[in-house]
Structures are given as C-alpha cells and as structure tokens.
Enzyme design. Sequence first.
Site, PDB file in Angstrom:
ATOM      1  N   ARG A   1       1.052  -0.949  -0.284  1.00 34.68           N
ATOM      2  CA  ARG A   1      -0.512  -0.351   0.012  1.00 34.68           C
ATOM      3  C   ARG A   1       0.718   1.082   0.301  1.00 34.68           C
ATOM      4  NH1 ARG A   1      -4.881   1.608   3.733  1.00 34.68           N
ATOM      5  NH2 ARG A   1      -5.695  -0.225   2.394  1.00 34.68           N
TER       6      ARG A   1
ATOM      7  N   HIS B   1      -7.178   0.687  -6.126  1.00 29.96           N
ATOM      8  CA  HIS B   1      -7.484  -0.098  -4.471  1.00 29.96           C
ATOM      9  C   HIS B   1      -8.475  -1.670  -5.252  1.00 29.96           C
ATOM     10  CE1 HIS B   1      -7.622  -1.157  -0.477  1.00 29.96           C
ATOM     11  NE2 HIS B   1      -8.610  -0.097  -0.830  1.00 29.96           N
TER      12      HIS B   1
ATOM     13  N   GLN C   1      -9.814  -3.929  -2.864  1.00 28.36           N
ATOM     14  CA  GLN C   1     -11.042  -3.606  -1.965  1.00 28.36           C
ATOM     15  C   GLN C   1     -12.533  -3.895  -3.288  1.00 28.36           C
ATOM     16  OE1 GLN C   1     -12.324  -1.224   1.014  1.00 28.36           O
ATOM     17  NE2 GLN C   1     -14.802  -2.297  -0.013  1.00 28.36           N
TER      18      GLN C   1
ATOM     19  N   ASP D   1     -16.929   6.864  -1.578  1.00 31.98           N
ATOM     20  CA  ASP D   1     -16.067   6.555   0.085  1.00 31.98           C
ATOM     21  C   ASP D   1     -15.954   8.803   0.370  1.00 31.98           C
ATOM     22  OD1 ASP D   1     -13.569   6.056   0.644  1.00 31.98           O
ATOM     23  OD2 ASP D   1     -12.424   6.420  -1.599  1.00 31.98           O
TER      24      ASP D   1
ATOM     25  N   CYS E   1     -16.457   1.774   1.499  1.00 31.64           N
ATOM     26  CA  CYS E   1     -14.851   0.845   1.678  1.00 31.64           C
ATOM     27  C   CYS E   1     -14.751   1.322   3.032  1.00 31.64           C
ATOM     28  CB  CYS E   1     -14.227   1.202   0.696  1.00 31.64           C
ATOM     29  SG  CYS E   1     -13.811   2.413   1.051  1.00 31.64           S
TER      30      CYS E   1
ATOM     31  N   ARG F   1     -12.835  -8.223   2.848  1.00 38.68           N
ATOM     32  CA  ARG F   1     -11.640  -8.405   2.970  1.00 38.68           C
ATOM     33  C   ARG F   1     -10.318  -9.355   2.767  1.00 38.68           C
ATOM     34  NH1 ARG F   1     -10.196  -3.017   1.889  1.00 38.68           N
ATOM     35  NH2 ARG F   1      -8.366  -4.249   0.510  1.00 38.68           N
TER      36      ARG F   1
END
Length: 315
Positions: free
Chosen positions: A103, A130, A133, A227, A268, A296
């Site tokens: 990340r 992402h 996700q 988000d 998310c 996840r």
Amino acid sequence: MTGLKDLLRTENLSRADVELILATAAEFAEHPLKHSNSLVHKSVAIYMTKPSTRTRLASETAVAHLGGTPIFLRGDELQIGRGETINDTAKVISQFCSALIIRTYAQSDVDQLGKYASIPVINALTDEDHPTQVLADWMVIRERFGSDVSGRKFVYVGDGNNVANAWLIIGAIMGAHVVAATPAGKFAISPEVISKSKSLAAASGGKVEITNDAKAAAEGASVIYTDVWMSMGDSESERDEKFKALSPFMVNDDLMKLTTKDSIFMHCLPAHRGEEVAASVIDGAKSVVWREAFHRRTTIQALLHLLTRGELKGN
Ligand code: CP
Ligand code: NVA
C-alpha cells in the site's frame, strides 16, 4: 509462469479471473481453513506507507489462514526510506517471501515492484486504484443480487478517487452498468479511467456513465457507493474547496429514496458520518458495509492462494 503474476491494477483482471477469485473467496467465507497448507512454511511481506485498519487485518489473517507467516513492514522501517531503490528492495523481498502486499502513494512504484519482484505483488491501495477493495465489494454484490446483474445500475457518488476508479473498472470488466456521479473539474474521474472503463465495457457488454448529477444517477440504482472526501495523501489546503464541491454528493436518506426497493448502500470504510454519508444511511437497514469489511479477508486470501499458484490468467 504464464498468466498473471501480480495484481497491480484492477484492469489487469479478466472476468474469468474475477469469477475464480469470487468463487474461491466464497469457499474461504464458509471454510476459512480450507487450504490451510497453501502457504505453510512461507512468508508474505505486507509493506504499507499509508495507514490501514481493514486491509492490514485482512491481509495478516488471510496469510495466517493459509498457514503462512505475515511480515508487516511500515514505510519508515525499510531502507527504501533512506534511498535504497525499489528495484533492489523488490529483489531482496523476493528472496525471503512468497508474495508482497503493498500500500503506497504512487501507482508507478507498485508497477515497478511488480516488474522487479519475482514473487506476486498485490496492490493494497495506491492514489489511483484499490483492486482488493472492489473484489470484496463484488462478493457482496454477488451475495445480494446473484450473478445476473442485467438491468441493475451500480452507482458511485462522490470524489473521483482511487476507489471510484476501481469501481468503474471492475464493473466494466463484469459487464455491469456502472455510473460515477462526481463534481466536474478537479474532483472528477480522470479521462484515462473513463476511456479505459468504457473500452472494457464495450468488450464485456457493460455500460459506463459519468455524470455530475447525483440525483439522476441514484434514480433506480441497485447500489449507492461512496467514499471519504479526503483520501490519504490529499492536500489539506484543498479541504474547503473539496468539501464545497462535494457537498451536493452527500449520500443521505433523500438520495437513497430514489433507489430501488432492494438497493444497498456500500462504503469501503473508514467513513465520516455527516460528510460523505449520513449516519442514518450507513447505520441503516440498506447498509452492507460490515459485510464488505468481512470480505476483505476472504478475497485477499483467495488472491494469495491463486496468485502463488499461477492460477490467474489476466487479460
Ligand atoms: N477499505 C480500506 O482499505 O480500509 P483500510 O484503509 O482500513 O485498510
Ligand atoms: N479513498 C480512500 C480509501 C481508503 C480505503 C483513501 O485513499 O484514503
């Protein structure tokens, strides 16, 4: 190895890959210890230069469930922070670990790690994308709506950020009707992502729509996704301008009333109640945010299992 070595970008996945990941993740949801020898006596590096709650927990538990050892590395703990190159770092990690989950900020750093590492590299969020996700999000979509998504509209409302990009790309890969409603200008989806998602949709039978009208987008939607308005790495000096531009895009009860009877609200996480979403929506009956968080782990577990066996094909 033929096929897909890494998951560097959402667009690298074929529809068949996503189907295989979802099917494998469904098994891991039922039986977390199925394939508990998959990574036995092996280690997976998890390197993060940005904070994480879900992705870190999901990644470490996924590795543990596969019988392996996770090695968590913070950005400032590696020599990379003191000038060692990405290429050298990739070669060294490859000698100790069976996969690398990363990340960070720049997508180009992740692309470069993928190029120089001999092991699978998984993008666990960059400024642009992402992928892990949206795989979890598609598990929830499958659970709620089944595999036939025809006639359904999957709408992202808010900042044209990394999650919005991944949402459009995976929806296009899956042949879905995906929509992004964002402000015009600075906080819109980039032209590159619009063009990439539209070309993927043309090939899959999906449809991509871009609009600045949140209400028109929400009309008849099966999913409303949003988000945070300030992502990790966003400049604090832009906060006021950004919030002003995004205020018409808050997901509240009025917006949700425009959606279908069986619609769901997705996020998310982490969330900021009273900013991008009203508490009554995220904590309400249509919200599936905890199921997204649950998946996840199942999806990262599936990715690790499949990538370390060379079972994904790419497109
Ligand atoms: N959704 C997500 O990636 O959360 P974290 O930042 O907590 O990992
Ligand atoms: N867009 C957010 C997502 C967090 C999971 C960020 O990049 O901070």
